[in-house]
Design a protein around this motif. Structure first.
Motif, mmCIF file in Angstrom:
data_model
loop_
_atom_site.group_PDB
_atom_site.id
_atom_site.type_symbol
_atom_site.label_atom_id
_atom_site.label_comp_id
_atom_site.label_asym_id
_atom_site.label_seq_id
_atom_site.Cartn_x
_atom_site.Cartn_y
_atom_site.Cartn_z
ATOM 1 N N TRP A 1 -2.434 7.789 -1.899
ATOM 2 C CA TRP A 1 -3.158 8.664 -2.826
ATOM 3 C C TRP A 1 -2.418 9.986 -3.010
ATOM 4 C CZ3 TRP A 1 -6.160 8.315 -6.669
ATOM 5 C CH2 TRP A 1 -6.913 9.402 -7.126
ATOM 6 N N ILE B 1 0.831 -1.198 0.000
ATOM 7 C CA ILE B 1 0.000 0.000 0.000
ATOM 8 C C ILE B 1 0.868 1.251 0.000
ATOM 9 C CG2 ILE B 1 -1.753 1.318 1.256
ATOM 10 C CD1 ILE B 1 -2.853 -1.227 0.131
ATOM 11 N N ARG C 1 -3.238 4.285 3.126
ATOM 12 C CA ARG C 1 -3.986 4.507 1.886
ATOM 13 C C ARG C 1 -4.033 5.991 1.527
ATOM 14 N NH1 ARG C 1 -10.266 2.750 1.381
ATOM 15 N NH2 ARG C 1 -10.417 4.394 2.926
ATOM 16 N N ASP C 2 -4.259 6.841 2.532
ATOM 17 C CA ASP C 2 -4.261 8.288 2.288
ATOM 18 C C ASP C 2 -2.894 8.751 1.780
ATOM 19 O OD1 ASP C 2 -6.864 8.417 3.134
ATOM 20 O OD2 ASP C 2 -6.393 9.173 5.147
ATOM 21 N N PHE D 1 -9.962 3.672 -6.878
ATOM 22 C CA PHE D 1 -9.005 3.658 -5.775
ATOM 23 C C PHE D 1 -9.738 3.492 -4.447
ATOM 24 C CE2 PHE D 1 -6.506 5.638 -2.462
ATOM 25 C CZ PHE D 1 -5.196 5.271 -2.735
ATOM 26 N N ASP D 2 -10.809 4.258 -4.253
ATOM 27 C CA ASP D 2 -11.551 4.204 -2.992
ATOM 28 C C ASP D 2 -12.236 2.852 -2.796
ATOM 29 O OD1 ASP D 2 -10.803 6.753 -2.292
ATOM 30 O OD2 ASP D 2 -12.645 7.706 -3.040
ATOM 31 N N LEU E 1 1.140 0.930 -4.348
ATOM 32 C CA LEU E 1 -0.159 1.434 -4.795
ATOM 33 C C LEU E 1 -0.025 2.768 -5.511
ATOM 34 C CD1 LEU E 1 -3.186 1.096 -4.980
ATOM 35 C CD2 LEU E 1 -3.402 1.982 -2.648
ATOM 36 N N LEU F 1 -3.982 1.173 8.167
ATOM 37 C CA LEU F 1 -4.197 1.022 6.736
ATOM 38 C C LEU F 1 -4.827 2.280 6.150
ATOM 39 C CD1 LEU F 1 -5.307 -2.107 4.855
ATOM 40 C CD2 LEU F 1 -6.406 0.050 4.323
ATOM 41 N N ASP F 2 -5.726 2.910 6.886
ATOM 42 C CA ASP F 2 -6.351 4.136 6.381
ATOM 43 C C ASP F 2 -5.317 5.225 6.134
ATOM 44 O OD1 ASP F 2 -8.963 3.261 6.232
ATOM 45 O OD2 ASP F 2 -9.436 3.823 8.290
ATOM 46 N N GLY G 1 -9.717 0.362 -1.858
ATOM 47 C CA GLY G 1 -9.354 0.627 -0.464
ATOM 48 C C GLY G 1 -10.384 0.107 0.512
#
Length: 239
Positions: free
Chosen positions: A198, A124, A194-195, A150-151, A128, A190-191, A154
């Protein structure tokens, strides 16, 4: 940036108007059969195989508005991990983000959940973002055009992370606040990863006409994600 171009040549066959997910799934299944279940990379591979299968099912079911974009992003994403496996298999260095997992894959003091999260962190946190840029080049679009895909990817990852934690938790002792794994897991999200991915993807896209800066950004991202992976793989029990 040569690695990005090389991976770009590995993209799987197209079915209709979108890239087939099946070849990367088949490859991960072959790795699952070849590796010992206790191998740390095998632990991550099982987790990621489940993720990729889930995303493939969602694409086939029409969950994604743009099936071609979703499949392209998914395959580009998976190929980054498989390229790291191929590098290690052939004696070449893997990206820095993957090195801790391959180095500690047989360490008896590292728990399965740590292996899984270290792989997710590498994939990630580093892969990613690069996969988004790869997909944008193939689809001739900007990252903003892939934000829905992407969202949704996720969201699937978040659900599977919860399942992973439930399945790989070593036991009720983790309810004890003094357990070192409890503290370790609290250091990673993970959040947040992921942010960060992006933001990194958008930044790399803006730097695409400045190859030197883009390469430096990518290298620094790779190393920083690798440092987090090394922390996640801190041995918690003595060999």
């Amino acid at each position: 940036m040569a690695q990005t171009q090389q991976i770009g040549q590995q993209i799987g066959p197209r079915i209709g108007q979108f890239v087939a997910v099946d070849p990367v799934v088949d490859r991960m299944r072959a790795l699952r059969a070849a590796w010992h279940p206790a191998d740390g990379v095998a632990v991550f591979n099982r987790v990621y195989l489940t993720v990729t299968e889930e995303i493939g099912h969602a694409i086939e079911a029409g969950t994604f508005t743009d099936r071609r974009a979703a499949a392209t992003l998914d395959v580009r994403f998976a190929e980054r991990y498989l390229a790291a496996v191929d590098a290690v298999t052939t004696g070449r260095p893997a990206p820095a983000c993957w090195r801790p997992l391959f180095h500690y894959r047989r360490h008896p003091g590292v728990r399965p959940l740590q292996f899984a999260l270290a792989g997710i962190n590498a994939h990630i946190g580093h892969d990613l973002a690069l996969a988004v840029v790869d997909a944008c080049r193939i689809l001739d679009c900007a990252p903003a055009d892939l934000e829905d895909e992407f969202d949704r990817v996720g969201d699937i990852l978040v659900l599977l992370e919860e399942r992973i934690r439930e399945e790989l938790m070593p036991g009720p002792d983790l309810l004890e606040i003094a357990d070192p794994l409890t503290h370790l897991l609290g250091c990673w999200s993970l959040d947040r990863a992921r942010d960060g991915a992006w933001l990194a993807a958008r930044s790399l896209w803006q730097l695409r006409r400045l190859p030197d800066l883009a390469e430096e950004f990518t290298e620094r991202l790779d190393r920083s994600v690798g440092l987090v992976g090394r922390m996640l793989l801190t041995p918690l029990t003595r060999p």
